[in-house]
Motif scaffolding. Structure first.
Motif, PDB file in Angstrom:
ATOM      1  N   SER A 391      -4.928  -8.157  29.404  1.00 40.10           N
ATOM      2  CA  SER A 391      -3.774  -8.516  30.240  1.00 40.10           C
ATOM      3  C   SER A 391      -3.063  -7.295  30.800  1.00 40.10           C
ATOM      4  O   SER A 391      -2.414  -7.383  31.847  1.00 40.10           O
ATOM      5  N   CYS A 392      -3.180  -6.155  30.129  1.00 40.54           N
ATOM      6  CA  CYS A 392      -2.539  -4.935  30.648  1.00 40.54           C
ATOM      7  C   CYS A 392      -3.248  -4.401  31.893  1.00 40.54           C
ATOM      8  O   CYS A 392      -2.728  -3.509  32.569  1.00 40.54           O
ATOM      9  N   LEU A 393      -4.420  -4.922  32.179  1.00 46.72           N
ATOM     10  CA  LEU A 393      -5.140  -4.544  33.400  1.00 46.72           C
ATOM     11  C   LEU A 393      -4.930  -5.567  34.512  1.00 46.72           C
ATOM     12  O   LEU A 393      -5.563  -5.481  35.568  1.00 46.72           O
ATOM     13  N   ASP A 394      -4.030  -6.535  34.273  1.00 52.48           N
ATOM     14  CA  ASP A 394      -3.834  -7.620  35.234  1.00 52.48           C
ATOM     15  C   ASP A 394      -3.302  -7.070  36.556  1.00 52.48           C
ATOM     16  O   ASP A 394      -2.540  -6.094  36.579  1.00 52.48           O
ATOM     17  N   GLU A 395      -3.720  -7.703  37.637  1.00 50.08           N
ATOM     18  CA  GLU A 395      -3.255  -7.275  38.958  1.00 50.08           C
ATOM     19  C   GLU A 395      -1.814  -7.692  39.224  1.00 50.08           C
ATOM     20  O   GLU A 395      -1.168  -7.172  40.140  1.00 50.08           O
ATOM     21  N   GLU A 396      -1.302  -8.621  38.433  1.00 45.65           N
ATOM     22  CA  GLU A 396       0.076  -9.080  38.585  1.00 45.65           C
ATOM     23  C   GLU A 396       0.999  -8.221  37.718  1.00 45.65           C
ATOM     24  O   GLU A 396       0.872  -8.186  36.489  1.00 45.65           O
ATOM     25  N   SER A 397       1.946  -7.528  38.332  1.00 49.10           N
ATOM     26  CA  SER A 397       2.792  -6.571  37.608  1.00 49.10           C
ATOM     27  C   SER A 397       3.642  -7.253  36.538  1.00 49.10           C
ATOM     28  O   SER A 397       3.928  -6.657  35.491  1.00 49.10           O
ATOM     29  N   GLU A 398       4.044  -8.494  36.770  1.00 51.87           N
ATOM     30  CA  GLU A 398       4.882  -9.204  35.796  1.00 51.87           C
ATOM     31  C   GLU A 398       4.111  -9.453  34.502  1.00 51.87           C
ATOM     32  O   GLU A 398       4.684  -9.360  33.398  1.00 51.87           O
ATOM     33  N   VAL A 399       2.816  -9.746  34.613  1.00 58.87           N
ATOM     34  CA  VAL A 399       1.981  -9.949  33.421  1.00 58.87           C
ATOM     35  C   VAL A 399       1.890  -8.644  32.633  1.00 58.87           C
ATOM     36  O   VAL A 399       2.013  -8.625  31.405  1.00 58.87           O
ATOM     37  N   VAL A 400       1.675  -7.554  33.341  1.00 58.94           N
ATOM     38  CA  VAL A 400       1.561  -6.246  32.687  1.00 58.94           C
ATOM     39  C   VAL A 400       2.878  -5.897  31.984  1.00 58.94           C
ATOM     40  O   VAL A 400       2.885  -5.456  30.829  1.00 58.94           O
ATOM     41  N   LYS A 401       3.995  -6.124  32.669  1.00 63.75           N
ATOM     42  CA  LYS A 401       5.303  -5.798  32.094  1.00 63.75           C
ATOM     43  C   LYS A 401       5.550  -6.578  30.805  1.00 63.75           C
ATOM     44  O   LYS A 401       5.974  -6.007  29.787  1.00 63.75           O
ATOM     45  N   ASN A 402       5.255  -7.858  30.821  1.00 58.92           N
ATOM     46  CA  ASN A 402       5.459  -8.682  29.621  1.00 58.92           C
ATOM     47  C   ASN A 402       4.499  -8.303  28.504  1.00 58.92           C
ATOM     48  O   ASN A 402       4.857  -8.362  27.317  1.00 58.92           O
TER      49      ASN A 402
END
Length: 839
Positions: A391-402
């Motif tokens: 999930s830390c490689l997700d293209e969505e910044s909100e997913v990475v932040k959480n």
């Protein structure tokens, strides 16, 4: 008795008034207009009299119910059916025993509303019929139980009606039915689940709200097993764009968790839905979810008081709890901890769902769950880390932040002995940027005192070549930098014991080709590392570690190529350490001597020569900051520069010669190569420098001219006849150079050549060469470039001292050919003036 008599009289009077319209209404051949007048007359009588409920009930049951029901069921005129419906609603609302109407009205409702197809074509009348059903349920309550099958059959149809208001009213009926007869309703409740779920995504948000509320009541008062059938639909409504819809879902889930009979069986399915509302963008919805959750936790505490007794007595908030976060109550924490093993697998699957909103919601929920689970996270670490790496490689910044926030909680609640072992074991494989990101977050979330025993291990791990030199990908290096920053921020002065390891990591990050922004961040981080060690600047760090850093990069220098990361690391150490490099010349010059031999990789040599030329340009601030460099001059010139000035074919070889020439000029320009030193090396370097004047590179030719000029100034008077001859013939060619700068530099060099020859013992032997040089320079005196004309004029003025009469004859022989004889005349005037002065 008097009251009964009065009511009887009123009833008789009302019956008498209704007899004529009722008689008319029941005639088989009564026309539409007559039926309408009859119904209107009935309505006028009922509404125009203040009739007690008991009287109305008697009249309604005995005289009105069946005729009106027949009219509602079969009258062809819509207006007649409408009036009949209104009269029935009036009778049921004001009568004292509405239950007596059930056996008559429910079959009519079923006939008009149930397929195939529904007999009532009017939307407004279908709505009125459903409202009539709601009135029956509200007034009859449990008495409607025998007709539950018919009621459910009607609702199954009306919940799917094309008219949105009919669906909404049907939802209210479903709620009323569930509340009215819970003892019987559970046997039929499952029949309503399918139509409710077919309506839950209706385009009108008010319909969706009513369906959700109805679903809550149908399951709460019905069969709890239906929870599984509706959960996915309710979860989807948590993504609804309308806040009131999400509010309804939160309310239903909260009520279930508080009141559902077999709620314990569904805790692991319902808790994620309620906690999912903690991240709702509407504060009211978030507050509602928290309010329910606190009630649920307290209720669970009371119900399990014996099991929780010890924890209730000794439940203190951890001293290192996340700042600004309120710790959930014990019951809430226990509920999550006991159900986490059932919740996590599905949640982790949602973290990698293809729908962005699902991933965002799942990442928000993960943080909330981990905040509740605290040290219970430990037993789920492997699954958590696998999920976070992805999930830390997700293209969505909100997913990475959480995900990063969740990883910080691992640092807060899980022992570093466990978390670091698992994370660093992932490094032994191919470390991904996300692994490093998770490690940085875990460090950031860890308390200083708990992390302190593991500082050395972390420093060694990060500085391993397989970690810090694994990739030149900027994103990977940014995460590595975050790790170092987190260590410095958390551990503060404890970082002193791993200062060297962190410097190796920072040097490696700065060495990769990247943006200036990243390099500035690295420099800022170095300053922070110096600050926690109470050092004045990052240069003090270099001073502290320069010898170890040189040893670190030089281990394999004999086998370096242009792809070796150590080359770039050496460049950083040499150029970024400022004056400190002047304290490590033994190691630095040895590395250069090893790597700059002609048999080494050409691209690598070119890179190192570029670094060397940069240092020479600010020698007093870098390589000669301690005044020690002159003692290495002989090695630099004879063992490093001279071998690389030799001609070899190819563009790379030419570029190497260019940088070597630049280095030599920098040494002369900054006066590190004194006239005394030039005298020592002139015999070795002069032929190669003269040869460089014919290079393709303009800068090489220019620097070569300047170096020859410097050599002439330093020791030109000691040249023999051959050196004078070889020098001027090559410099003279540069007067025809394509570059104006080179031509002017060549002219300046020839002026110095004349100066040196004036006092030389070989002057007389060079007369023929001087004559030739006069002739060539006079040609250039008529050059189209005025700057060159002026420069050549100065050269000839300087050279006129040697053989003035010879020069005069040459001038007179060509002056008539010049387009601009002005310069020839000036030169003649100068020679004449010099002669007069001599006399």
């Amino acid at each position: 008795m008097a009251v009964a008599a009065a009511e009887g009289a009123e009833g008789a009077e009302l019956c008498q008034a209704l007899s004529r319209p009722l008689s008319l209404l029941q005639q088989p051949d009564c026309g539409r207009a007559a039926r309408l007048r009859a119904l209107e007359a009935i309505g006028a009588e009922l509404r125009g009299r203040a009739v007690p409920g008991a009287v109305l009930q008697e009249v309604f049951a005995a005289r009105l119910l069946r005729p009106l029901s027949r009219c509602l069921a079969g009258d062809a005129a819509e207006r007649c059916r409408e009036l009949a419906l209104q009269l029935l609603q009036h009778g049921l609302s004001h009568g004292e025993r509405p239950c007596e109407a059930l056996p008559v009205l429910l079959p009519v409702l079923a006939q008009r509303l149930c397929p195939p197809p529904a007999a009532e074509p009017s939307e407004e009348l279908r709505l009125g019929l459903v409202q009539l059903l709601l009135l029956l349920l509200q007034r009859c309550g449990p008495a409607a139980a025998p007709y539950l099958g018919d009621i459910v059959r009607v609702l199954q149809a009306t919940l799917l009606d094309h008219y949105a208001e009919v669906r909404r009213e049907s939802c209210r009926c479903a709620v009323a039915c569930a509340q009215a007869m819970p003892e019987h309703f559970h046997m039929q409740s499952e029949s309503l689940i399918k139509p409710l779920m077919q309506t839950i995504s209706h385009q009108h948000y008010r319909v969706r709200v009513d369906v959700i509320q109805a679903t809550g009541a149908v399951i709460q008062f019905g069969n709890g097993k239906s929870v599984d059938d509706v959960l996915s639909h309710l979860a989807q409504r948590l993504f609804d764009e309308i806040p009131k819809v999400r509010h309804a879902v939160t309310t239903v889930i909260g009520e279930w968790l508080l009141h559902l009979r077999d709620r314990y069986s569904y805790f692991h399915k319902l808790i994620p839905l309620l906690l999912g509302s903690f991240s709702d963008e509407i504060p009211e919805n978030e507050k509602l979810a928290w309010t329910y959750w606190e009630k649920i936790g307290l209720q669970w505490e009371k119900e399990n008081e014996e099991d929780l007794k010890d924890k209730m007595d000794f439940s203190l908030s951890p001293s290192h709890y996340p700042k600004g976060v309120t710790r959930p109550g014990l019951g809430c924490r226990e509920l999550v901890s006991r159900n986490l093993s059932k919740i996590l697998p599905g949640l982790c699957h949602d973290m990698t769902d293809w729908v962005v909103s699902t991933r965002v919601k799942a990442s928000q929920l993960l943080y909330t769950l981990l905040l509740h689970a605290e040290d219970h996270i430990t037993q789920h670490m492997e699954l958590l880390l696998r999920t976070l790496y992805q999930s830390c490689l997700d293209e969505e910044s909100e997913v990475v932040k959480n995900s990063v926030k969740a990883a910080e909680l691992i640092g807060t609640f899980v022992s570093p002995k466990v978390s670091l072992r698992l994370i660093t074991s992932a490094f032994e494989q191919t470390p991904k940027p996300s692994c490093v990101m998770v490690l940085a977050a875990v460090i950031q979330g860890s308390p200083k005192e708990i992390l302190q025993p593991h500082v050395a291990q972390l420093g060694n791990t990060l500085s391993q070549p397989g970690v810090c030199q694994r990739s030149e990908e900027v994103f990977y290096m940014e995460q590595l930098l975050c790790c170092v920053q987190a260590l410095i921020e958390v551990c503060q002065e404890d970082c002193k014991e791993i200062s060297l390891q962190l410097m190796k990591v920072l040097v490696t990050i700065m060495a990769i080709p990247s943006s200036q922004d990243l390099k500035e961040k690295v420099e800022k981080t170095m300053s922070s590392l110096a600050e926690v060690q109470q050092l004045d600047s990052f240069h003090c760090l270099y001073q502290q570690h320069i010898i170890q850093l040189m040893e670190w990069v030089s281990v394999s220098c004999d086998g370096w190529s242009c792809y070796s990361p150590e080359v770039l690391q050496l460049e950083v150490i040499a150029t970024h350490s400022g004056p400190v490099i002047g304290e490590a010349l033994d190691d630095f010059i040895l590395i250069l001597k090893t790597c700059l031999q002609p048999n080494k990789d050409p691209q690598m040599r070119l890179k190192l020569f570029t670094v060397l030329s940069q240092l020479f340009q600010k020698a007093s601030e870098t390589i000669n900051s301690q005044g020690l460099f002159p003692s290495y001059l002989e090695t630099v010139i004879k063992d490093i520069l001279a071998p690389n000035l030799q001609w070899h074919a190819g563009r790379t070889a030419a570029a190497i010669r260019a940088t070597a020439v630049l280095c030599l000029w920098a040494l002369i320009h900054c006066e590190m190569l004194s006239p005394k030193e030039i005298l020592k090396v002139k015999d070795e370097l002069m032929p190669q420098i003269i040869a460089s004047m014919d290079e393709d590179s303009k800068i090489t030719r220019l620097m070569a001219c300047r170096i020859v000029d410097a050599f002439l100034k330093a020791c030109g008077r000691q040249f023999d006849e051959d050196k004078f001859k070889n020098t001027y013939t090559e410099v003279l060619k540069r007067l025809d150079d394509a570059s104006c700068d080179v031509r002017l530099a060549a002219a300046h060099t020839l002026a110095n050549w004349f100066k040196c020859l004036k006092d030389s013992a070989v002057k007389s032997a060079m007369e023929g060469h001087i004559e030739f040089l006069y002739q060539e320079l006079l040609i250039h005196l008529d050059d189209p470039d005025q700057n060159l004309q002026n420069a050549v004029l100065e050269v000839l003025k300087e050279g006129s001292v040697l053989y003035p009469d010879l020069l005069v004859r040459e001038i007179e022989g060509v002056v008539h050919k010049h387009q601009t004889p002005l310069y020839c005349n000036q030169l003649l005037h100068h020679i004449q003036s010099a002669k007069e002065s001599a006399l």
